[in-house]
Design an enzyme around this catalytic site. Structure first.
Site, short mmCIF file in Angstrom:
data_model
loop_
_atom_site.label_atom_id
_atom_site.label_comp_id
_atom_site.label_asym_id
_atom_site.label_seq_id
_atom_site.Cartn_x
_atom_site.Cartn_y
_atom_site.Cartn_z
N ASP A 8 9.56 4.67 -5.20
CA ASP A 8 8.62 3.92 -4.33
C ASP A 8 9.88 3.14 -3.56
O ASP A 8 10.88 3.23 -3.86
CB ASP A 8 7.91 2.93 -5.23
CG ASP A 8 7.29 1.71 -4.42
OD1 ASP A 8 6.55 2.21 -3.40
OD2 ASP A 8 7.36 0.96 -4.68
N ASP A 10 9.42 -0.29 -1.38
CA ASP A 10 9.20 -1.64 -1.39
C ASP A 10 9.11 -2.23 -2.91
O ASP A 10 8.14 -1.74 -3.61
CB ASP A 10 8.08 -2.20 -0.69
CG ASP A 10 7.91 -3.68 -0.57
OD1 ASP A 10 8.90 -4.33 -0.64
OD2 ASP A 10 6.70 -4.32 -0.23
N SER A 113 4.01 2.91 2.86
CA SER A 113 4.49 2.52 3.94
C SER A 113 4.65 3.32 4.93
O SER A 113 5.04 4.39 5.00
CB SER A 113 5.83 1.70 4.05
OG SER A 113 6.03 1.15 5.24
N ASP A 167 7.07 -0.15 -8.78
CA ASP A 167 7.00 -1.43 -9.24
C ASP A 167 5.62 -2.04 -9.07
O ASP A 167 5.32 -3.23 -9.41
CB ASP A 167 7.79 -2.59 -8.32
CG ASP A 167 7.07 -2.50 -6.79
OD1 ASP A 167 6.82 -1.44 -6.15
OD2 ASP A 167 6.98 -3.74 -6.40
P1 B16 Z 1 3.19 -0.73 6.34
P2 B16 Z 1 5.64 0.47 -1.10
C1 B16 Z 1 3.90 -0.80 0.54
O1 B16 Z 1 5.10 -0.23 0.22
C2 B16 Z 1 3.98 -2.33 0.12
O2 B16 Z 1 4.33 -2.47 -1.06
C3 B16 Z 1 2.72 -2.90 0.82
O3 B16 Z 1 2.93 -4.36 0.72
C4 B16 Z 1 2.52 -2.52 2.17
O4 B16 Z 1 1.40 -2.95 2.53
C5 B16 Z 1 2.64 -1.18 2.39
O5 B16 Z 1 3.61 -0.45 1.88
C6 B16 Z 1 2.21 -0.55 3.63
O6 B16 Z 1 3.38 -0.92 4.66
O7 B16 Z 1 2.57 -1.74 6.65
O8 B16 Z 1 4.64 -0.66 6.54
O9 B16 Z 1 2.59 0.65 6.65
O10 B16 Z 1 5.86 -0.38 -2.07
O11 B16 Z 1 4.61 1.70 -1.46
O12 B16 Z 1 7.08 1.14 -0.60
MG MG Z 2 6.24 -0.99 -4.33
#
Ligand code: B16
Ligand code: MG
Length: 218
Positions: A8, A10, A113, A167
Site C-alpha cells: 500500500d 499512503d 489513490s 496500514d
Molecule cells: P486519491 P492508500 C489512499 O491511499 C489514502 O489512504 C486515502 O486517504 C485516500 O482517500 C485514497 O488513497 C484516495 O486517494 O484522492 O489520491 O485518489 O492508503 O490506498 O495508498
Molecule cells: Mg494506506
C-alpha cells in the site's frame, strides 16, 4: 513460496494523510461542514468518493456538485504533494523495497489513490516496482480484494504467492478475502487481522519478515 510483496502507499511507504486531511479540511470549511483530524482517521485507505461520502454524512447533493467537490479537494491535494521529495519516504521503506528487489522477489504497489504515478515519481521509487495497481485499476475498492488481485495478475502470480503490506483495516480485509497473506502496520485494533503485525517498516529486514510470515501459521 513468497514471490511478491504488494505495498500500500499512503501510511506504508509515505504519509500523505496530512495532505489528504488539509485538502478535505479546506473543502469542508468552504462548505460549512464540520470535519476534524479524528474524522480524517476514518478515511485511512478509503477511496476519494467514499471519503467524501463519509464527510458529507446524511447531506445530499446532486452528482454534479459531488464531482466538483472531489475535483476541488484533489486540486488542493495536488498543490500539497508538489512538496514531496524522497525525504518523505517513511523510515525503512526504501531499504526494504531495495532488498526485495535485489533478491528477485517482486515488488508491486496496491493503492486506492489515483495520484500514485505522481507520488512515487516524487519519492524516487518508481523503478523499484514490477507492477502498479492504483485507484484507476479496478472498480471495486478495498475491502474488495480486486486491487491486490489486479497487482498479482500483472505479475502472473496467485494470491497465495503474494504478501500484502497495509496500514488500513479495509486493506487487511481486502488481503484476507483475496487469499493473500498480510503484514499489518499499526495498532492491533486497526490491523489485528493481519498475519504479522508491526508498528512500521523501520528496521524491517526481508529475512526477518519472511521468517515471521512462515511462523504466523497461515
Ligand atoms: P486519491 P492508500 C489512499 O491511499 C489514502 O489512504 C486515502 O486517504 C485516500 O482517500 C485514497 O488513497 C484516495 O486517494 O484522492 O489520491 O485518489 O492508503 O490506498 O495508498
Ligand atoms: Mg494506506
Amino acid at each position: 513460496m513468497i514471490r511478491a510483496f504488494i505495498f500500500d502507499l499512503d501510511g506504508v511507504l509515505t504519509d500523505t494523510a496530512e495532505y489528504h486531511y488539509r485538502g478535505w479540511k479546506r473543502l469542508a470549511d468552504e462548505e460549512g461542514i464540520p470535519f476534524t483530524r479524528e474524522d480524517n482517521e476514518h478515511l485511512r485507505g478509503v477511496a476519494r468518493r467514499e471519503s467524501l461520502m463519509l464527510i458529507l454524512k446524511e447531506r445530499e447533493y446532486p452528482e454534479e456538485k459531488i464531482m466538483k467537490m472531489m475535483e476541488r479537494k484533489n486540486n488542493y491535494y495536488l498543490a500539497f504533494i508538489k512538496e514531496i521529495t524522497p525525504q518523505d519516504l517513511l523510515p525503512g521503506a526504501k531499504e526494504l523495497l531495495e532488498e526485495i528487489h535485489a533478491t528477485g522477489i517482486k515488488n508491486a504497489l496496491g493503492s486506492a489513490s489515483k495520484n500514485v504515478p505522481d507520488v512515487i515519481q516524487r519519492l524516487g521509487i518508481r523503478d523499484l516496482f514490477d507492477a502498479i495497481a492504483d485507484g484507476h485499476s479496478v472498480e471495486r475498492q478495498k475491502p474488495a480484494p480486486d486491487l491486490f488481485l489486479h497487482a498479482a495478475n500483472q505479475l502472473g502470480l496467485t494470491s497465495a504467492e503474494c504478501v500484502v503490506v497495509e496500514d488500513a483495516a479495509a486493506g487487511i480485509e481486502a488481503a484476507l478475502s483475496g487469499g493473500f497473506r498480510s503484514v499489518g502496520l499499526g495498532p492491533r485494533e486497526r490491523v489485528g487481522k493481519a498475519d504479522v503485525i508491526l508498528p512500521n517498516l523501520d528496521g524491517v529486514k526481508l529475512v526477518g519478515l519472511l521468517s515471521s510470515l512462515e511462523h504466523s501459521g497461515h
